[in-house]
Design a protein around this motif. Sequence first.
Motif, PDB file in Angstrom:
ATOM      1  N   ARG A   1      49.622 -29.909   6.956  1.00 16.79           N
ATOM      2  CA  ARG A   1      48.237 -30.032   6.472  1.00 16.79           C
ATOM      3  C   ARG A   1      48.094 -31.257   5.571  1.00 16.79           C
ATOM      4  O   ARG A   1      47.074 -31.946   5.613  1.00 16.79           O
ATOM      5  CB  ARG A   1      47.812 -28.778   5.725  1.00 16.79           C
ATOM      6  CG  ARG A   1      47.578 -27.606   6.638  1.00 16.79           C
ATOM      7  CD  ARG A   1      46.952 -26.430   5.928  1.00 16.79           C
ATOM      8  NE  ARG A   1      47.030 -25.262   6.781  1.00 16.79           N
ATOM      9  CZ  ARG A   1      46.260 -25.027   7.833  1.00 16.79           C
ATOM     10  NH1 ARG A   1      45.321 -25.900   8.155  1.00 16.79           N
ATOM     11  NH2 ARG A   1      46.411 -23.939   8.571  1.00 16.79           N
TER      12      ARG A   1
ATOM     13  N   LYS B   1      52.176 -26.461   4.854  1.00 15.79           N
ATOM     14  CA  LYS B   1      51.559 -27.323   3.845  1.00 15.79           C
ATOM     15  C   LYS B   1      51.909 -28.781   4.101  1.00 15.79           C
ATOM     16  O   LYS B   1      51.078 -29.665   3.907  1.00 15.79           O
ATOM     17  CB  LYS B   1      51.994 -26.908   2.440  1.00 15.79           C
ATOM     18  CG  LYS B   1      51.321 -25.645   1.963  1.00 15.79           C
ATOM     19  CD  LYS B   1      51.770 -25.273   0.571  1.00 15.79           C
ATOM     20  CE  LYS B   1      51.146 -23.946   0.178  1.00 15.79           C
ATOM     21  NZ  LYS B   1      51.734 -23.411  -1.041  1.00 15.79           N
TER      22      LYS B   1
ATOM     23  N   TRP C   1      40.619 -24.441   0.129  1.00 15.46           N
ATOM     24  CA  TRP C   1      41.935 -23.925  -0.236  1.00 15.46           C
ATOM     25  C   TRP C   1      42.141 -22.475   0.187  1.00 15.46           C
ATOM     26  O   TRP C   1      43.225 -22.117   0.649  1.00 15.46           O
ATOM     27  CB  TRP C   1      42.156 -24.099  -1.738  1.00 15.46           C
ATOM     28  CG  TRP C   1      42.057 -25.537  -2.132  1.00 15.46           C
ATOM     29  CD1 TRP C   1      41.018 -26.164  -2.760  1.00 15.46           C
ATOM     30  CD2 TRP C   1      43.019 -26.555  -1.869  1.00 15.46           C
ATOM     31  NE1 TRP C   1      41.284 -27.503  -2.907  1.00 15.46           N
ATOM     32  CE2 TRP C   1      42.512 -27.775  -2.374  1.00 15.46           C
ATOM     33  CE3 TRP C   1      44.274 -26.563  -1.262  1.00 15.46           C
ATOM     34  CZ2 TRP C   1      43.205 -28.972  -2.293  1.00 15.46           C
ATOM     35  CZ3 TRP C   1      44.975 -27.761  -1.181  1.00 15.46           C
ATOM     36  CH2 TRP C   1      44.433 -28.945  -1.694  1.00 15.46           C
TER      37      TRP C   1
ATOM     38  N   TRP D   1      43.371 -24.291   3.979  1.00 16.38           N
ATOM     39  CA  TRP D   1      44.762 -24.525   3.573  1.00 16.38           C
ATOM     40  C   TRP D   1      45.586 -23.238   3.582  1.00 16.38           C
ATOM     41  O   TRP D   1      46.813 -23.287   3.699  1.00 16.38           O
ATOM     42  CB  TRP D   1      44.822 -25.170   2.182  1.00 16.38           C
ATOM     43  CG  TRP D   1      44.710 -26.667   2.210  1.00 16.38           C
ATOM     44  CD1 TRP D   1      43.558 -27.404   2.301  1.00 16.38           C
ATOM     45  CD2 TRP D   1      45.778 -27.612   2.152  1.00 16.38           C
ATOM     46  NE1 TRP D   1      43.859 -28.742   2.294  1.00 16.38           N
ATOM     47  CE2 TRP D   1      45.206 -28.898   2.193  1.00 16.38           C
ATOM     48  CE3 TRP D   1      47.168 -27.494   2.044  1.00 16.38           C
ATOM     49  CZ2 TRP D   1      45.968 -30.062   2.149  1.00 16.38           C
ATOM     50  CZ3 TRP D   1      47.928 -28.657   1.993  1.00 16.38           C
ATOM     51  CH2 TRP D   1      47.329 -29.916   2.049  1.00 16.38           C
TER      52      TRP D   1
END
Length: 134
Positions: free
Chosen positions: A64, A61, A50, A54
């Motif tokens: 992903r 987002k 994260w 990410w």
Amino acid sequence: MDDDPKNTSRYRTGLEVRRSVLGDPHVDRAGDAATDFDRPFQQLITEAAWGTVWARPGLSKRERSIVTLALLAALGHDEEVAMHVRATANTGASRDDIREAFLHVAIYAGVPAANRAFRIAKEVFSQMDEAPHA
């Protein structure tokens, strides 16, 4: 000197991104369930998955989320597929996006993997539709 990994900027960034994707209830449950045995694992995924991957600026987002779903489906990680299907409520990936990702999985990773992913997504969608604010 403070050696607590929770005080690193990567951990704090990771926790913020993780909460924005998976939601506070999920992240709180994972944190509350952590023990001395698996707490280092929770810290690792918060920082690496994260706070590093990410949090990168190269993909949205939504993008992903689509990539993650395809990979998890291809690898047969059913619980993670379900979790990330639920997370699309926060990432902006649509059901059409998910369908397209799973069609890709069928061709590149096999029909059984895609079939399983479609089944899981349908179950999760049904749950989400029944309790849209849960």
